[in-house]
Scaffold this active site. Sequence first.
Site, PDB file in Angstrom:
ATOM      1  N   GLU A 143       0.137  -1.677   1.780  1.00 22.96           N
ATOM      2  CA  GLU A 143       0.571  -2.931   2.411  1.00 22.96           C
ATOM      3  C   GLU A 143       0.728  -4.053   1.392  1.00 22.96           C
ATOM      4  OE1 GLU A 143      -1.414  -2.095   6.821  1.00 22.96           O
ATOM      5  OE2 GLU A 143      -2.241  -3.694   5.576  1.00 22.96           O
ATOM      6  N   GLU A 177      -1.241   5.005   8.288  1.00 20.79           N
ATOM      7  CA  GLU A 177      -2.272   4.400   9.143  1.00 20.79           C
ATOM      8  C   GLU A 177      -1.719   4.229  10.549  1.00 20.79           C
ATOM      9  OE1 GLU A 177      -4.028   0.705   7.931  1.00 20.79           O
ATOM     10  OE2 GLU A 177      -4.214   1.336   5.832  1.00 20.79           O
TER      11      GLU A 177
END
Length: 479
Positions: A171, A373
């Site tokens: 991220e 995720e």
Amino acid sequence: MQTKTWQLPDNFIIGAALSAWQSEGWSGKKEHQDSYLDLWYKNNKHVWHDGYGPAVATNFRNRYKEDIGYMKEIGLTHFRTSINWSRFLTDYENAVVDEEYAAYISDMIDELQAAGIEPMLCLEHYEVPAVLFEQYGGWASKHVLELFLKYTEKVLERLGDRVKHWFTFNEPIVPQTRMYLDAIRYPFEQNTKKWMQWNYHKALATAHVVKLFKEMGLKEKTGAEIGVILNPEVTYARSTAAHDQEAARIYDLFFNRVFLDPSIKGEYPEELLDLLKKHDIMFESTKQERLIIRENTVDTVGLNLYFPNRVKARTSAWNEDIPFHPERYFDPFALPGKKMNPYRGWEIYPTIMYDMGMRMKEEYGNIKWFIAENGMGVENEPRFKNKEGIIEDDYRIDFISSHLKWLLQAIHEGSNCQGYMLWAFTDNVSPMNAFKNRYGLVEIDLENNRNRALKKSAHWYKSLIETGRFEAEDEEIYK
């Protein structure tokens, strides 16, 4: 509604994830080895739920063998975590390795592989060293990028022959968005141009690492792959009207394509560059750097998908006297009647799996990708314990099942998805929310020496891995 049995593809990865800073704790950490997260916690401990933070976390650093035992019991085929850059080195300028921490990482890899679990390692999961943040401004600095490459080279020299799944960042857009765009995390500075420079340097760093990977011949030697883990927000316009569609398109440019395109296509969207120039937030770059990005795209990409993003055209005029923010072009839109996770405040919309899968196929060359995720955080889970003391987290089982179902539909229609990684293996510390919302297959009991216990979902996950089958509602899906 009736349920249906769904079957996973052959060789489909089913694993779980957990980052270094959210699990390791500070045991063995030298005084000067703080990461940005450690620095933030020390400066703003009061904003972390109940004061919990990375100091102890789950104490994985000392209990990794125990935890890997639980991974083996569940049957995980893969485990994704990070190497903490701030702890792997004692001297960031000269890339001097901390032999104690490096030995721990090496032992953890040995333990995973002995248990039949493939490690998937990320080089930076928000763990930029605090001293580099304070001295140089973190990823605003090209020098920090150079130091990251020195660190990466040391890691790959030591571990590149043993690990086949490598990722530059997890991220990469998130820290600077919280710090410099929305100014809700330390150091609470609203600076959109700095935000964009961080974005660019991380994309450039990924390309440099891919180049280094090639130069070291790791793919040829071991079959290893190098990728990046992104968190695109599958964005839906409020309506089919042109103004709403335009709002969604611009959101996508600023928050999704800003990393998807350089990482996978080797270039930035011209529309995005035009907007950056228009609003005087264009990142500083050179022709040679842009060439490196063009020629060094990733082998694979992990995608973190939790919730949809919904926007509409702005309904009020933008104040031109304040610094530019992409929200100049859109407002958030709350879909009436949406299904919610009330604890995290996120909409539950499993169709994002299908829609993102189709996008990877149609817009990004059907690159190899996987869910890095996906998961559901729930508060106060002990209230769901049965008389045997097992947390009956059927809501988590339903969440995983419904998302996997839509993911399988994308695969059925040709999307090159390789697997699914649950967030998270155990309950863990999250930024600010700390242990408030629990995500794990394995419970961490904070009141009892952080002892571990399998939840109902862990037993279900074990069955999923062993059989490749699961039950989910047989609702109408795309044909």
